[in-house]
Write a protein that holds these residues in place. Sequence first.
Motif, PDB file in Angstrom:
ATOM      1  N   ILE A  96       0.835  -1.201   0.000  1.00 53.92           N
ATOM      2  CA  ILE A  96       0.000   0.000   0.000  1.00 53.92           C
ATOM      3  C   ILE A  96       0.870   1.251   0.000  1.00 53.92           C
ATOM      4  N   ALA A  97       1.904   1.254   0.838  1.00 55.17           N
ATOM      5  CA  ALA A  97       2.796   2.414   0.913  1.00 55.17           C
ATOM      6  C   ALA A  97       3.500   2.652  -0.423  1.00 55.17           C
ATOM      7  N   ALA A  98       3.955   1.559  -1.056  1.00 56.70           N
ATOM      8  CA  ALA A  98       4.671   1.685  -2.329  1.00 56.70           C
ATOM      9  C   ALA A  98       3.763   2.223  -3.433  1.00 56.70           C
ATOM     10  N   ILE A  99       2.510   1.785  -3.445  1.00 53.82           N
ATOM     11  CA  ILE A  99       1.567   2.237  -4.470  1.00 53.82           C
ATOM     12  C   ILE A  99       1.197   3.700  -4.241  1.00 53.82           C
ATOM     13  N   LYS A 100       1.005   4.082  -2.985  1.00 52.51           N
ATOM     14  CA  LYS A 100       0.697   5.481  -2.678  1.00 52.51           C
ATOM     15  C   LYS A 100       1.831   6.406  -3.122  1.00 52.51           C
ATOM     16  N   GLN A 101       3.061   5.935  -2.969  1.00 61.44           N
ATOM     17  CA  GLN A 101       4.207   6.745  -3.373  1.00 61.44           C
ATOM     18  C   GLN A 101       4.211   7.037  -4.866  1.00 61.44           C
ATOM     19  N   ARG A 102       3.479   6.234  -5.631  1.00 60.92           N
ATOM     20  CA  ARG A 102       3.439   6.417  -7.087  1.00 60.92           C
ATOM     21  C   ARG A 102       2.201   7.196  -7.507  1.00 60.92           C
ATOM     22  N   GLY A 103       1.578   7.875  -6.538  1.00 64.04           N
ATOM     23  CA  GLY A 103       0.505   8.820  -6.844  1.00 64.04           C
ATOM     24  C   GLY A 103      -0.886   8.241  -6.940  1.00 64.04           C
ATOM     25  N   VAL A 104      -1.092   7.023  -6.439  1.00 61.42           N
ATOM     26  CA  VAL A 104      -2.383   6.369  -6.532  1.00 61.42           C
ATOM     27  C   VAL A 104      -3.182   6.602  -5.243  1.00 61.42           C
ATOM     28  N   GLU A 105      -4.425   6.993  -5.378  1.00 61.80           N
ATOM     29  CA  GLU A 105      -5.305   7.093  -4.215  1.00 61.80           C
ATOM     30  C   GLU A 105      -5.772   5.689  -3.837  1.00 61.80           C
ATOM     31  N   ILE A 106      -5.777   5.375  -2.548  1.00 60.97           N
ATOM     32  CA  ILE A 106      -6.155   4.038  -2.097  1.00 60.97           C
ATOM     33  C   ILE A 106      -7.238   4.142  -1.041  1.00 60.97           C
ATOM     34  N   TRP A 107      -8.298   3.348  -1.228  1.00 63.36           N
ATOM     35  CA  TRP A 107      -9.372   3.237  -0.231  1.00 63.36           C
ATOM     36  C   TRP A 107      -9.391   1.811   0.302  1.00 63.36           C
ATOM     37  N   GLN A 108      -9.510   1.693   1.622  1.00 61.97           N
ATOM     38  CA  GLN A 108      -9.564   0.384   2.260  1.00 61.97           C
ATOM     39  C   GLN A 108     -10.745   0.317   3.231  1.00 61.97           C
TER      40      GLN A 108
END
Length: 225
Positions: A213-225
């Motif tokens: 999750i942290a790695a994907i967020k670093q690439r500018g992706v919004e994440i909802w869980q």
Amino acid sequence: LKGELKSLREDLAELVETGKAQKIHGGARRPRLMVAEGSFNERQATESPAKIRIGRLLSKAVTPGETLFIDTGSTTLAAAEFLAAIPGLTIVTNSTRLAERLAISGSTAEVFLLGGRFHGDNAETVGPETVTQIATYQADRAVISVAAMSSSIGGWDASHEEAQVARAMIDNSHSLTVLADSTKFGRRAAFKVCEVEAIDLLITDSRASGSDIAAIKQRGVEIWQ
């Protein structure tokens, strides 16, 4: 020696968590590529509560009046009853199950069902005719499910034809929402759907790996869980 063993176990745990290794009895190996998934009914029964939660979250992201591409998948199907409550939607899909579920749930959406070769188990249309028809639509959002999700290389599918459909939907949409429960992280599949950077919103569940999750967020992706 004990310190070295502890370090080795920690390194192995990290590789397994990030999907770079698959733990087996007595050691680890490189994860195998998925070239096929289980039957649709088997997948629908797997991680059902997580998929329902993902579907509910998706309905909070979608606004009344949107036009959506939605591909075939047990996770997208779980979203149908929540999407049915949103007024004014236009939905273009290759999933006959999704179209039926929307109708049963009382949706007032305009639903356009794509033609093509019918695949019975997944109750979907696929093939060149389906991809060609997708290009005659434009959508506000593509809602895509994936068989495998990598924090470094994006979303993948186990079916070549389903990946083609997903890519066509993405190409004809203004934004991309990917649905992937926690079991999809760490898997490897053969057919590319999208790069990480192409994803505008990733919806997953609370058990997804914190490092992913942290790695994907670093690439500018919004994440909802």
